[in-house]
Structures are given as C-alpha cells and as structure tokens.
Design an enzyme around this catalytic site. Structure first.
Site, PDB file in Angstrom:
ATOM      1  N   GLU A   6     -40.267  27.559  76.523  1.00 15.82           N
ATOM      2  CA  GLU A   6     -40.359  27.979  75.117  1.00 15.82           C
ATOM      3  C   GLU A   6     -41.748  27.659  74.547  1.00 15.82           C
ATOM      4  O   GLU A   6     -42.266  28.367  73.693  1.00 15.82           O
ATOM      5  CB  GLU A   6     -39.304  27.244  74.277  1.00 15.82           C
ATOM      6  CG  GLU A   6     -37.869  27.624  74.596  1.00 15.82           C
ATOM      7  CD  GLU A   6     -36.851  26.691  73.924  1.00 15.82           C
ATOM      8  OE1 GLU A   6     -35.726  27.146  73.669  1.00 15.82           O
ATOM      9  OE2 GLU A   6     -37.159  25.510  73.658  1.00 15.82           O
ATOM     10  N   ASP A 192     -29.939  35.455  72.967  1.00 14.76           N
ATOM     11  CA  ASP A 192     -28.617  35.957  73.368  1.00 14.76           C
ATOM     12  C   ASP A 192     -27.734  36.150  72.134  1.00 14.76           C
ATOM     13  O   ASP A 192     -27.946  35.504  71.117  1.00 14.76           O
ATOM     14  CB  ASP A 192     -27.944  34.966  74.330  1.00 14.76           C
ATOM     15  CG  ASP A 192     -27.927  33.556  73.773  1.00 14.76           C
ATOM     16  OD1 ASP A 192     -28.922  32.838  73.957  1.00 14.76           O
ATOM     17  OD2 ASP A 192     -26.936  33.191  73.104  1.00 14.76           O
TER      18      ASP A 192
HETATM   19  N1  ADE Z   1     -30.338  28.486  72.829  1.00 12.58           N
HETATM   20  C1  ADE Z   1     -30.444  29.772  73.169  1.00 12.58           C
HETATM   21  N2  ADE Z   1     -29.250  30.392  73.107  1.00 12.58           N
HETATM   22  C2  ADE Z   1     -28.353  29.462  72.712  1.00 12.58           C
HETATM   23  C3  ADE Z   1     -26.948  29.478  72.453  1.00 12.58           C
HETATM   24  N3  ADE Z   1     -26.229  30.581  72.595  1.00 12.58           N
HETATM   25  N4  ADE Z   1     -26.368  28.325  72.059  1.00 12.58           N
HETATM   26  C4  ADE Z   1     -27.097  27.197  71.904  1.00 12.58           C
HETATM   27  N5  ADE Z   1     -28.423  27.120  72.138  1.00 12.58           N
HETATM   28  C5  ADE Z   1     -29.044  28.245  72.533  1.00 12.58           C
END
Ligand code: ADE
Length: 226
Positions: A6, A192
């Site tokens: 990141e 996501d």
């Molecule tokens: N970081 C990236 N996606 C995530 C998710 N779905 N839940 C927690 N941290 C995350």
C-alpha cells in the site's frame, strides 16, 4: 500505514528515505521526507518475524500510532490504506474515501451498559467535507475490525452507525490520536466490494496494486492542500 504494498507508491513518488526502526524492539519502519514544505514521516507497521507478513490489524496500528505520535508530535495523523466498500453505498473498486465524520469499531461487541458505546468507539475525524469536494473523493464512516471477512454481527453493528468503508486499522489509530489531541483523518482506497459476488480475499489480492496506486495519487493531493 499497514502494508508495504500500500505504501510503495507514496514512498517512491515522494522519494522518502528509509530511516529504519524507530525502536529496536518494535517492527515499525520509518520512511521520511519533505513534500511541499511539509515534513512527512511515514511509519509502516513492518513485518511479523514469525510469519513474514505485514503487521495488519489493530494491535500493530495502536502501537505504531503511539510510537509515531510520541516521537514526532505531528500536526496531523493520516491513516492511508486500502479497505472494503459496499454496493449499497455505490462503491466501486478504486474509489477513494476520506473518513467522515467518525471512525468506529464493528467487532467489539460488549452488550453491557456504556461498554456497548465504548466498544464502538466513535472517534472524531478532521472535518473533510471541503477536502473531499476539492479532491473528488467520497466521504463516509470508516469501520474497523480485525478480520478480513464479514459476518452478520459486524454487518448489523456497521449499519447502526452507517459504516460504509471496512478496514482493519483506522479506529485503532484514531483512538491514539484522540488521546494526544492530534487531528486524525483516514484515506482509504477500495480493493473489494464486501457485499458483492467475488470472495473478498480473491478481489483484494487482484486489486491491491491498482488501488494502492490510486491511494498514492490521492494521498499526495491531500498532503499538498491540507
Ligand atoms: N482491506 C481491504 N479490504 C478489506 C476488507 N474487505 N475488510 C477489511 N480490511 C480490508
């Protein structure tokens, strides 16, 4: 920041120099530089020596935040990272959010008087409505827990405070910033869609690199105008 993947785009665009460990016993690694006249200390949580992976989650986030604030007394703490978004908030992969107006915990369920609210946390964020407008970013309540997956309990708690961005660090860092009366803001790029069809771990790994690039671009813009 939690993950090297990141942080890489920010480290390279700002030409930050790796200073190394701030405390020999702790895994956190410092990268430092100056951008638009501002000193930037990027503290990365570092790697777990047992498992060889980045220290993600709230334990390392709390420790890193304390280490960084004690050492540098910053004017502002920015938690930059990736997160899950929600279809019901109109999120798409690659969107970038600023935390607003609070960050909360969704996995500290303590059904006792006052402890319930304590568990959720409700930590304030630096007012960012104008920043979001200027930078073309979304705004929303960032919600923190120690799991990548999601369950009905987390979902119900997030709903109760309108959480729309799911991460694993922001509220832990915001708590420490609040203790030190230091302004806090989280900037989160979506990797996501939590309520979408693709398994989270698959979608996260697929989009981590692109979302981190977007995160880097927008974090630089934020640093320039803040
Ligand atoms: N970081 C990236 N996606 C995530 C998710 N779905 N839940 C927690 N941290 C995350």
């Amino acid at each position: 920041m939690a993950m090297l993947a990141e942080a890489k785009p920010i480290i390279s665009s700002l030409n930050l120099v790796k200073v190394g460990k701030v405390n020999k016993n702790l895994p956190m690694e410092l990268y430092s530089g100056v951008y638009k006249g501002k000193v930037v200390n990027l503290l990365l949580n570092g790697k777990c020596s047992t498992h060889g992976v980045d220290h993600i989650g709230t334990q390392a986030a709390t420790l890193g935040a304390h280490l960084g604030i004690e050492k540098f007394s910053p004017n502002m703490v920015i938690n930059a990272g990736t997160a899950g978004g929600f279809l019901h908030d109109g999120a798409s992969v690659g969107d970038v959010y600023l935390s607003h107006p609070i960050v909360c915990f969704h996995d500290r369920r303590i059904n006792l008087p006052n402890f319930k609210e304590y568990g959720i946390g409700n930590y304030p964020c630096y007012p960012s409505t104008n920043l979001a407008k200027e930078l073309g970013l979304k705004l929303g309540v960032v919600s923190t827990g120690n799991s990548l997956d999601f369950n009905t309990f987390d979902k119900n708690l997030m709903k109760s405070y309108n959480g729309v961005v799911k991460d694993m660090e922001a509220a832990a860092i915001a708590w420490v910033a609040q203790l030190y009366s230091t302004p806090f803001i989280a900037i989160k790029a979506i990797t996501d869609i939590v309520d979408g069809d693709i398994p989270t771990e698959e979608e996260f790994l697929l989009n981590l690199s692109e979302a981190s690039k977007k995160l880097g671009e927008k974090t630089l813009e934020l640093l320039a105008i803040i």
